[in-house]
Write a protein that holds these residues in place. Structure first.
Motif, PDB file in Angstrom:
ATOM      1  N   TYR A 198       0.844  -1.198   0.000  1.00 12.05           N
ATOM      2  CA  TYR A 198       0.000   0.000   0.000  1.00 12.05           C
ATOM      3  C   TYR A 198       0.882   1.252   0.000  1.00 12.05           C
ATOM      4  N   PRO A 199       0.377   2.393  -0.505  1.00 10.26           N
ATOM      5  CA  PRO A 199       1.183   3.617  -0.518  1.00 10.26           C
ATOM      6  C   PRO A 199       1.625   4.026   0.888  1.00 10.26           C
ATOM      7  N   VAL A 200       2.832   4.548   0.976  1.00 13.07           N
ATOM      8  CA  VAL A 200       3.358   5.078   2.238  1.00 13.07           C
ATOM      9  C   VAL A 200       3.050   6.565   2.264  1.00 13.07           C
ATOM     10  N   TRP A 201       2.353   7.019   3.290  1.00  9.75           N
ATOM     11  CA  TRP A 201       1.930   8.423   3.329  1.00  9.75           C
ATOM     12  C   TRP A 201       2.050   8.972   4.745  1.00  9.75           C
ATOM     13  N   CYS A 202       2.018  10.284   4.838  1.00 15.09           N
ATOM     14  CA  CYS A 202       2.217  10.966   6.120  1.00 15.09           C
ATOM     15  C   CYS A 202       0.889  11.491   6.648  1.00 15.09           C
ATOM     16  N   ALA A 203       0.536  11.097   7.858  1.00 16.23           N
ATOM     17  CA  ALA A 203      -0.706  11.560   8.474  1.00 16.23           C
ATOM     18  C   ALA A 203      -0.605  13.005   8.938  1.00 16.23           C
ATOM     19  N   GLY A 204       0.647  13.505   9.099  1.00 20.37           N
ATOM     20  CA  GLY A 204       0.820  14.870   9.583  1.00 20.37           C
ATOM     21  C   GLY A 204       0.639  15.923   8.508  1.00 20.37           C
ATOM     22  N   CYS A 205       1.221  15.680   7.316  1.00 23.39           N
ATOM     23  CA  CYS A 205       1.172  16.699   6.259  1.00 23.39           C
ATOM     24  C   CYS A 205       0.527  16.192   4.974  1.00 23.39           C
ATOM     25  N   ASP A 206       0.023  14.961   4.980  1.00 25.19           N
ATOM     26  CA  ASP A 206      -0.635  14.350   3.817  1.00 25.19           C
ATOM     27  C   ASP A 206       0.314  14.103   2.656  1.00 25.19           C
ATOM     28  N   PHE A 207       1.609  14.040   2.926  1.00 23.94           N
ATOM     29  CA  PHE A 207       2.552  13.711   1.861  1.00 23.94           C
ATOM     30  C   PHE A 207       2.202  12.344   1.283  1.00 23.94           C
ATOM     31  N   ASN A 208       2.104  12.262  -0.054  1.00 23.12           N
ATOM     32  CA  ASN A 208       1.856  11.033  -0.804  1.00 23.12           C
ATOM     33  C   ASN A 208       0.516  10.373  -0.450  1.00 23.12           C
ATOM     34  N   VAL A 209      -0.412  11.149   0.113  1.00 32.44           N
ATOM     35  CA  VAL A 209      -1.700  10.558   0.472  1.00 32.44           C
ATOM     36  C   VAL A 209      -2.479  10.135  -0.770  1.00 32.44           C
ATOM     37  N   ALA A 210      -2.202  10.805  -1.882  1.00 32.10           N
ATOM     38  CA  ALA A 210      -2.879  10.460  -3.137  1.00 32.10           C
ATOM     39  C   ALA A 210      -1.871  10.523  -4.271  1.00 32.10           C
ATOM     40  N   PRO A 211      -1.015   9.512  -4.396  1.00 30.81           N
ATOM     41  CA  PRO A 211       0.023   9.557  -5.439  1.00 30.81           C
ATOM     42  C   PRO A 211      -0.551   9.648  -6.840  1.00 30.81           C
ATOM     43  N   GLU A 212      -1.724   9.064  -7.067  1.00 30.62           N
ATOM     44  CA  GLU A 212      -2.316   9.134  -8.401  1.00 30.62           C
ATOM     45  C   GLU A 212      -2.720  10.566  -8.759  1.00 30.62           C
ATOM     46  N   LEU A 213      -3.107  11.360  -7.740  1.00 34.25           N
ATOM     47  CA  LEU A 213      -3.454  12.757  -8.010  1.00 34.25           C
ATOM     48  C   LEU A 213      -2.202  13.589  -8.254  1.00 34.25           C
ATOM     49  N   PHE A 214      -1.087  13.186  -7.635  1.00 38.10           N
ATOM     50  CA  PHE A 214       0.168  13.882  -7.880  1.00 38.10           C
ATOM     51  C   PHE A 214       0.579  13.724  -9.339  1.00 38.10           C
ATOM     52  N   VAL A 215       0.295  12.543  -9.912  1.00 36.15           N
ATOM     53  CA  VAL A 215       0.669  12.267 -11.306  1.00 36.15           C
ATOM     54  C   VAL A 215      -0.327  12.893 -12.271  1.00 36.15           C
ATOM     55  N   TYR A 216      -1.616  12.675 -12.008  1.00 34.95           N
ATOM     56  CA  TYR A 216      -2.639  13.052 -12.989  1.00 34.95           C
ATOM     57  C   TYR A 216      -3.354  14.368 -12.658  1.00 34.95           C
ATOM     58  N   GLY A 217      -3.143  14.891 -11.459  1.00 33.45           N
ATOM     59  CA  GLY A 217      -3.816  16.127 -11.082  1.00 33.45           C
ATOM     60  C   GLY A 217      -5.229  15.870 -10.572  1.00 33.45           C
ATOM     61  N   LEU A 218      -5.871  16.937 -10.108  1.00 35.25           N
ATOM     62  CA  LEU A 218      -7.213  16.824  -9.543  1.00 35.25           C
ATOM     63  C   LEU A 218      -8.295  16.762 -10.603  1.00 35.25           C
ATOM     64  N   GLY A 219      -7.932  16.989 -11.857  1.00 30.71           N
ATOM     65  CA  GLY A 219      -8.919  16.845 -12.937  1.00 30.71           C
ATOM     66  C   GLY A 219     -10.120  17.738 -12.742  1.00 30.71           C
ATOM     67  N   GLY A 220     -11.293  17.136 -12.707  1.00 24.57           N
ATOM     68  CA  GLY A 220     -12.537  17.911 -12.653  1.00 24.57           C
ATOM     69  C   GLY A 220     -12.985  18.261 -11.250  1.00 24.57           C
ATOM     70  N   THR A 221     -12.073  18.238 -10.267  1.00 25.94           N
ATOM     71  CA  THR A 221     -12.498  18.481  -8.887  1.00 25.94           C
ATOM     72  C   THR A 221     -13.162  19.841  -8.727  1.00 25.94           C
ATOM     73  N   ALA A 222     -12.562  20.885  -9.306  1.00 22.22           N
ATOM     74  CA  ALA A 222     -13.146  22.210  -9.147  1.00 22.22           C
ATOM     75  C   ALA A 222     -14.546  22.273  -9.754  1.00 22.22           C
ATOM     76  N   ARG A 223     -14.684  21.685 -10.946  1.00 14.16           N
ATOM     77  CA  ARG A 223     -16.002  21.662 -11.587  1.00 14.16           C
ATOM     78  C   ARG A 223     -16.991  20.876 -10.738  1.00 14.16           C
ATOM     79  N   LEU A 224     -16.524  19.745 -10.204  1.00 11.39           N
ATOM     80  CA  LEU A 224     -17.403  18.905  -9.395  1.00 11.39           C
ATOM     81  C   LEU A 224     -17.820  19.621  -8.125  1.00 11.39           C
ATOM     82  N   ARG A 225     -16.899  20.376  -7.519  1.00  9.98           N
ATOM     83  CA  ARG A 225     -17.260  21.144  -6.326  1.00  9.98           C
ATOM     84  C   ARG A 225     -18.382  22.132  -6.640  1.00  9.98           C
ATOM     85  N   ARG A 226     -18.313  22.789  -7.790  1.00  9.25           N
ATOM     86  CA  ARG A 226     -19.367  23.746  -8.166  1.00  9.25           C
ATOM     87  C   ARG A 226     -20.691  23.019  -8.372  1.00  9.25           C
TER      88      ARG A 226
END
Length: 402
Positions: free
Chosen positions: A19-47
């Motif tokens: 499983y991915p290794v991530w930091c609970a303190g600063c969220d480092f690597n909490v979502a490695p796939e988003l680091f690669v591909y970006g948040l995509g339509g998150t802003a649109r989805l929030r609206r």
């Protein structure tokens, strides 16, 4: 389990193999796939979510509490029924006009009446049917499952279902068929990975839609939506001359469908939150929260189901449950954080899953009203055995073809 040092803040990061290794303190690597591909339509989805009032409703219910609250009969609720009656009334008005012309209109009346009657036969109100081929359960074939559903229905204050349809999806839903018949769609991809009390919470949520009066699940409004979908397709112009003839009716059908869909979706965030509250009421808050934690894994469960199906064998559902149960708590927490980053929703009718979980956590602990013991749970599994084996074989065949 080992540890690594976070390169971002220096905190220790526990390592779960696979499983991915991530930091609970600063969220480092909490979502490695988003680091690669970006948040995509998150802003649109929030609206879009904000437009559905999901966040505003969350803040209201978080402030005022959900216990004992039930869905209100809002103007949108009343308008949805008024529009549905108008749609069905228009269908029968076309039939009435056609019959009137046939009976008393002479030759010209007959020439005009026949197309109107034919138009009604094509565009008549349609209510869903259960296809004979589906894996359907009744009270004789699954008495213990139906007794469980009946118990949950009594606790949430609604009538039970008339049929249960089993499929391989990682989902569950309630709908109607015929005029007043109710059906529970039970996806084994989700049901098989839940603990007994989580299953009770799932049933509490789904039956809570009936108790909350969700219009899209009813025959009248649901039938009107299906009728308008049919109108929109049938009246679509397919050439220059049909465009001149059908252009206006097609645009009216499109507008009516859009309006009814928006009206019926308007109250869904509140109804979903309150259905979650009913799930907590009947199964316990803790069980409802664990159900939400499982929903954070829906995509992964789907991937695991396809992977396990390729191996074949009737033990598919047991293997799937074991794989999901083996996910460590730290990975479950990571998926919760990823859900919040992605603004994950099950579909357009559901509020963001992390907000649903947060609202349940604020609810406070509660004792279950319906308890599913292990013995009864195993007996229900035996009732589902034939359907489960058939679906496992079907998934294996699909996997081999793919």
């Amino acid at each position: 389990m080992g540890e690594q040092t976070c390169p971002q803040c220096g905190a220790d990061m526990p390592v779960d193999e696979g499983y991915p290794v991530w930091c609970a303190g600063c969220d480092f690597n909490v979502a490695p796939e988003l680091f690669v591909y970006g948040l995509g339509g998150t802003a649109r989805l929030r609206r879009e979510v904000a437009g559905q009032h999901a966040v505003a409703v969350f803040e209201e219910l978080a402030r005022e509490g959900t216990r004992g609250r039930r869905a209100r009969r809002t103007p949108a609720y009343v308008l949805s029924y008024a529009l549905a009656l108008l749609v069905h009334g228009l269908s029968f008005a076309v039939l009435g006009a056609g019959v009137w012309l046939l009976v008393g209109g002479g030759v010209l009346g007959t020439a005009a009446g026949i197309p109107l009657v034919a138009l009604f036969l094509v565009l008549r109100p349609r209510f869903p049917r259960l296809r004979p081929a589906v894996a359907r359960l009744d009270r004789q074939s699954a008495p213990r499952l139906f007794r469980l559903v009946d118990s949950v229905a009594r606790e949430v204050g609604t009538r039970s279902v008339d049929a249960i349809v089993v499929d391989p999806s990682v989902n569950a839903a309630v709908t109607t068929y015929g005029l007043r018949q109710r059906v529970l769609h039970l996806g084994l991809g989700l049901w098989s990975v839940l603990s007994p009390q989580e299953k009770v919470a799932l049933l509490g949520h789904e039956l809570g839609h009936y108790a909350g009066g969700d219009t899209r699940h009813g025959s009248l409004v649901g039938g009107a939506l299906r009728t308008l979908w049919l109108w929109e397709r049938v009246l679509a112009p397919r050439g220059r001359w049909t465009g001149l003839l059908l252009g206006v009716p097609h645009r009216l059908a499109q507008s009516a469908l859009t309006l009814l869909e928006k009206v019926t979706l308007r109250g869904f965030p509140r109804r979903e939150y309150l259905a979650d509250d009913l799930a907590a009421e009947v199964a316990s808050t803790e069980a409802a929260v664990r159900l939400m934690e499982t929903l954070f894994q829906v995509e992964r469960i789907g991937d695991t189901l396809r992977e396990q199906a390729a191996q074949g064998g009737d033990a598919l559902w047991r293997r799937l449950a074991e794989r999901v149960a083996s996910v460590p708590p730290r990975e479950r927490e990571r998926l919760r954080r990823v859900s919040a980053l992605e603004w994950h929703q099950q579909d357009a009718t559901h509020p963001p899953t992390h907000l649903r979980a947060e609202l349940l956590c604020r609810r406070g602990s509660s004792s279950p009203r319906v308890v599913l013991d292990r013995r009864t749970d195993r007996a229900i599994d035996r009732e589902l055995l034939d359907q489960a084996a058939g679906l496992a074989r079907a998934l294996a065949r699909e996997a081999r073809k793919g």
